[in-house]
Design an enzyme around this catalytic site. Structure first.
Site, PDB file in Angstrom:
ATOM      1  CD  GLU A  90       0.270   2.122  33.205  1.00 18.25           C
ATOM      2  OE1 GLU A  90      -0.047   2.889  34.062  1.00 18.25           O
ATOM      3  OE2 GLU A  90       0.848   2.748  32.320  1.00 18.25           O
TER       4      GLU A  90
ATOM      5  CB  CYS B 162      -2.165  -0.979  23.467  1.00 18.69           C
ATOM      6  SG  CYS B 162      -0.772  -0.739  23.566  1.00 18.69           S
TER       7      CYS B 162
ATOM      8  CB  CYS C  82      11.055  -0.945  28.003  1.00 17.96           C
ATOM      9  SG  CYS C  82      11.335  -1.079  26.362  1.00 17.96           S
TER      10      CYS C  82
ATOM     11  CB  CYS D  19      12.661   4.819  22.816  1.00 17.82           C
ATOM     12  SG  CYS D  19      13.182   3.357  21.860  1.00 17.82           S
TER      13      CYS D  19
ATOM     14  CB  CYS E 219       9.418   5.914  24.975  1.00 17.69           C
ATOM     15  SG  CYS E 219       8.123   4.650  25.573  1.00 17.69           S
TER      16      CYS E 219
ATOM     17  CB  CYS F 127       1.379   6.239  21.330  1.00 21.53           C
ATOM     18  SG  CYS F 127       2.763   5.696  20.609  1.00 21.53           S
TER      19      CYS F 127
END
Length: 396
Positions: free
Chosen positions: A117, A130, A137, A141, A144, A376
């Site tokens: 994305e 962005c 990933c 985290c 996230c 975010c």
């Protein structure tokens, strides 16, 4: 009439998939020209021609390269295309933010059509794209959404660059392009995509070589021509690569900090166990090019009752002493299944005041695209779901 030398090169294998040159580096374009037998004395000139048409004009067909001979265009078309990855879905937020789900090369050796994305955030005088640097990933985290998706693979430099090409195509940002009618896009003298931030899916510094090569294309003055001061790379703190990033790219740096104590940051950003806060901040103090004019941005997501006390604001100020810095306070953006909540406005305001009164810029980032999970920390592709469906189908 003499036949051009490159026509003597071998023909492509029948039914072999054509490779796209959209997103290619100069070296890759030169290699493609050698592959079709272009004379060595013409490689530099031909590379410059392709570069101009792909990155300045934004063409998606060799036929649009008006100063390239028909014969040469035909030879290019036998082996290559200028196709972009496929937009699977586009969502437009009520605030004008756009999110694209992009399906990557289905012939890639390590996946079959993985997806990422990327998000476009328009403002009156600029537009920020962005981009993602990995499929999934590896950092996990805690706050996230992307971290709940396992790492599939790194993106190539070409796949990073084509996110920008796709956005500029869709937003009418190349010569002759038309702005979309649905949603706000800066107009007049402003470019639709004026800023690029590596804050999408993935940890950019765990894909350093491809991110570095992509940055070289994005900032090339003869092509996409983005100022290095308008390109920001955000990292959770891969300390050994920070100096390389500054020295080799000149990009602006953002650090996903989110905590002022190692004990808490170990839980929120597990990479901290490898590179603790003191080591990370020392690397920031020596980041090449960092100055009051080129400040490092520290991102701090505001988590209710977790990291938002006045004492933590004061400790943040103490930690950043000697670092040319600004602090972006990010209200937590919720996603399905999260256990975290966003700090209330009064708490965020008090935190910001402490930081500001100590001499640091401390803007509170306005959440954008929350209604389409584009804010975010909310990005997560559908790759895992697609893989699960494929496995079920294969076993049926």
């Amino acid at each position: 009439m003499n036949t051009p030398a490159f026509l003597d090169s071998p023909s492509p294998v029948a039914d072999a998939p054509l490779r796209s040159l959209a997103g290619a580096t100069r070296a890759e374009l030169a290699a493609a020209l050698i592959e079709i037998g272009a004379p060595e004395r013409e490689i530099r000139m031909r590379t410059a021609q392709l570069w101009h048409w792909i990155y300045h004009q934004g063409v998606a067909s060799f036929d649009d390269m008006l100063n390239v001979s028909k014969v040469f265009r035909g030879r290019l078309k036998e082996r290559f295309t200028l196709a972009r990855p496929q937009i699977v879905a586009e969502q437009v937020s009520s605030d004008g933010t756009r999110k694209w789900l992009i399906r990557l090369d289905p012939t890639h050796a390590k996946d079959r059509g993985a997806e990422v994305e990327c998000v476009y955030i328009p403002e009156e005088d600029r537009g920020t794209l962005c981009v993602s640097s990995q499929v999934g990933c590896t950092l996990t985290c805690a706050f996230c959404h992307t971290g709940t998706q396992k790492l599939v693979r790194n993106l190539t430099a070409q796949e990073i660059i084509t996110q920008v090409l796709i956005a500029r195509d869709r937003l009418g940002d190349f010569p002759g392009g038309a702005r979309p009618a649905d949603g706000f896009v800066p107009g007049g003298e402003y470019r639709a995509v004026s800023n690029v931030v590596f804050m999408g899916m993935g940890e950019p510094l765990y894909n350093f070589d491809n991110v570095r090569d992509a940055l070289g294309v994005l900032s090339d003055g003869d092509g996409l021509s983005l100022s290095k001061r308008r390109i920001t790379v955000s990292t959770a703190g891969v300390v050994p690569r920070l100096n390389d990033l500054g020295a080799e790219t000149g990009a602006m740096l953002a650090i996903s900090l989110h905590a002022v104590r190692d004990e808490l940051r170990d839980r929120l950003v597990p990479l901290n166990k490898k590179y603790p806060i003191a080591e990370l901040l020392q690397a920031c103090r020596t980041y090449p090019g960092a100055s009051n004019a080129r400040r490092i941005t520290f991102e701090y997501v505001m988590l209710k009752g977790i990291n938002d006390s006045p004492a933590e604001a004061r400790e943040l100020v103490r930690l950043l002493k000697g670092v040319p810095a600004k602090i972006n306070l990010i209200p937590f953006n919720p996603w399905p299944g999260t256990v975290f909540e966003c700090s209330d406005d009064a708490t965020i305001g008090a935190f910001s005041d402490i930081v500001f009164n100590a001499g640091y810029a401390s803007p509170v980032r306005t959440p954008r695209g929350r209604d389409i999970l584009a804010a975010c920390g909310q990005l997560k592709s559908e790759t895992e779901k697609l893989r699960a469906r494929a496995l079920l189908a294969a076993g049926a």
